[in-house]
Design an enzyme around this catalytic site. Sequence first.
Site, short mmCIF file in Angstrom:
data_model
loop_
_atom_site.label_atom_id
_atom_site.label_comp_id
_atom_site.label_asym_id
_atom_site.label_seq_id
_atom_site.Cartn_x
_atom_site.Cartn_y
_atom_site.Cartn_z
N CYS A 180 15.80 6.90 -6.80
CA CYS A 180 16.40 6.02 -5.79
C CYS A 180 15.93 4.57 -5.88
CB CYS A 180 16.10 6.54 -4.39
SG CYS A 180 17.06 7.98 -4.04
N1 CO8 Z 1 26.10 22.90 7.22
C1 CO8 Z 1 25.62 23.54 8.30
N2 CO8 Z 1 24.32 23.75 8.52
C2 CO8 Z 1 23.45 23.28 7.59
C3 CO8 Z 1 23.87 22.61 6.44
C4 CO8 Z 1 25.26 22.44 6.27
N3 CO8 Z 1 25.74 21.82 5.19
N4 CO8 Z 1 22.79 22.27 5.72
C5 CO8 Z 1 21.74 22.70 6.39
N5 CO8 Z 1 22.12 23.35 7.51
C6 CO8 Z 1 21.28 24.01 8.50
C7 CO8 Z 1 19.90 24.33 7.94
O1 CO8 Z 1 19.92 25.51 7.16
C8 CO8 Z 1 19.09 24.47 9.20
O2 CO8 Z 1 19.31 25.72 9.77
P1 CO8 Z 1 18.11 26.51 10.51
O3 CO8 Z 1 17.71 25.62 11.64
O4 CO8 Z 1 18.76 27.77 10.91
O5 CO8 Z 1 17.03 26.65 9.48
C9 CO8 Z 1 19.71 23.43 10.12
O6 CO8 Z 1 21.02 23.17 9.60
C10 CO8 Z 1 18.95 22.12 10.11
O7 CO8 Z 1 18.65 21.79 8.73
P2 CO8 Z 1 17.67 20.66 8.32
O8 CO8 Z 1 16.43 20.74 9.15
O9 CO8 Z 1 17.52 20.67 6.81
O10 CO8 Z 1 18.57 19.40 8.74
P3 CO8 Z 1 18.17 17.91 8.89
O11 CO8 Z 1 18.55 17.48 10.23
O12 CO8 Z 1 16.78 17.64 8.42
O13 CO8 Z 1 19.17 17.20 7.86
C11 CO8 Z 1 19.08 16.28 5.67
C12 CO8 Z 1 19.12 17.53 6.49
C13 CO8 Z 1 20.40 15.53 5.87
C14 CO8 Z 1 18.95 16.64 4.20
C15 CO8 Z 1 17.92 15.39 6.12
O14 CO8 Z 1 16.73 16.14 6.17
C16 CO8 Z 1 17.68 14.20 5.22
O15 CO8 Z 1 18.56 13.45 4.88
N6 CO8 Z 1 16.45 13.93 4.86
C17 CO8 Z 1 16.12 12.80 4.01
C18 CO8 Z 1 16.32 13.20 2.63
C19 CO8 Z 1 16.47 12.06 1.70
O16 CO8 Z 1 16.73 10.94 2.00
N7 CO8 Z 1 16.29 12.37 0.49
C20 CO8 Z 1 16.46 11.43 -0.52
C21 CO8 Z 1 17.14 12.12 -1.58
S1 CO8 Z 1 17.90 11.08 -2.67
C22 CO8 Z 1 16.81 10.54 -3.82
O17 CO8 Z 1 15.66 10.42 -3.64
C23 CO8 Z 1 17.38 10.25 -5.15
C24 CO8 Z 1 17.24 11.40 -6.02
C25 CO8 Z 1 17.92 11.15 -7.30
C26 CO8 Z 1 19.40 11.24 -7.20
C27 CO8 Z 1 19.91 12.62 -7.30
C28 CO8 Z 1 21.37 12.65 -7.60
C29 CO8 Z 1 21.94 14.05 -7.68
#
Ligand code: CO8
Length: 374
Positions: free
Chosen positions: A157
């Site tokens: 990133c």
């Molecule tokens: N639909 C419905 N429910 C879902 C979904 C979905 N698609 N996905 C997850 N859930 C569920 C989970 O299973 C969980 O259920 P339970 O409570 O029963 O366990 C519940 O929803 C809540 O899940 P989370 O706690 O995971 O949800 P969050 O509110 O934390 O949101 C995010 C998830 C959006 C992923 C959030 O945590 C986030 O954005 N965090 C920051 C991550 C970030 O910025 N990462 C950077 C990555 S990018 C990067 O660094 C570059 C990498 C290189 C590029 C790669 C290219 C491919």
Amino acid sequence: MTSPVVISGSGLWTPPYNITNHELVDAYNAYSTKFNQDNQVAIEAGAVNAKPLSSADFIEKASGIRSRFVYVKDGILDIERMRPNIPQRSEEQLSDQAEMAINAAKLALQAANKKAEDIDVVIVSCAYTQRSYPAIAIEVQDALGIKGFGFDMLVACSAATFALHRAYEMITAGTAKGVLVINPELTSPQVNYCDRDSHFIFGDVATAIVVESADTANSAHSFEILSTQAVTSYSNNIRSNFGYVSRANDSDPFAADKLFHQEGRKVFKDVCPMVVVHINEHLAQHQLALSDIRRWWLHQANINMNTLISRKLLGRDATPQEAPVVLDSYANTASAGSIIAFNLHHKDMRSGDYGLLCSFGAGYSIGSLMLKKR
Ligand code: CO8
């Protein structure tokens, strides 16, 4: 006293295909329902985990993402494939990533009012390159008719901000006269479209920026780079094990661990406070107050991260004018996010206005540039 270093132009190339959350969720849910039916016996025996369904409402609420652009749409929504169908090109043809890069580079050169002969370094910097050698940057250099040298660099990133950092240093040192920094973010081949937690996160795009000395800059909108700041701190919470060694260790080169995967919650909790400290330190270096910054071109991974960071910094929500959001329509485009925000939201800045460009993500890595409109 050397002349200041400036960003004199930027380019944004947006792929022609779009996928909405609803389209993506419909395909994923159809795939998962079929998977669960096909594996019913094993799931009931506890040998296989059932695939949970995804939700467009969850995606928008948890990330702020509504849709994303993709380089190739064919295959991504096909439940028998669940990955883009990008045909292999011959070695004589321009590679896909070079093509994306050139599209953005031409726009950046135009905005900077520069020609190939004004550039002597090409840096292609992004989360992945489609091959190791010859460098994509050298292919782009050749196609654009640029003399000098080119190289690729990968910092996930923070690839764009870290490359701008290198460009700034080369111009300052006098080892380059004009640097083209290009970020062809072809993320879709690495997205696990069969994984509910991450199938919605990424989009494809290409951005480019021209960095040169103020002595030679003559574009309509240029920004002095006052300073750059970078930090990394090792974390496994965002990871891809894709690599050339898979062949030697006999692991499946396309297994889930070879695609993007993360502990999203942990990333959120770790990275937001790091970014706040980083930005405060960068401002302190210039004895600038938060209120002195007219624009925040922040990394575009998740709207809730940006909201939290703005609140911790400013003690309130940033307005859309102060911290523009592009992830709603572009999704997370790895290193290109803050550059898209810059490209789309800089022309209204007045001479003397300050802006901060900041990336954060895998590594962990954080990079920032303090900019001043000329
Ligand atoms: N639909 C419905 N429910 C879902 C979904 C979905 N698609 N996905 C997850 N859930 C569920 C989970 O299973 C969980 O259920 P339970 O409570 O029963 O366990 C519940 O929803 C809540 O899940 P989370 O706690 O995971 O949800 P969050 O509110 O934390 O949101 C995010 C998830 C959006 C992923 C959030 O945590 C986030 O954005 N965090 C920051 C991550 C970030 O910025 N990462 C950077 C990555 S990018 C990067 O660094 C570059 C990498 C290189 C590029 C790669 C290219 C491919």
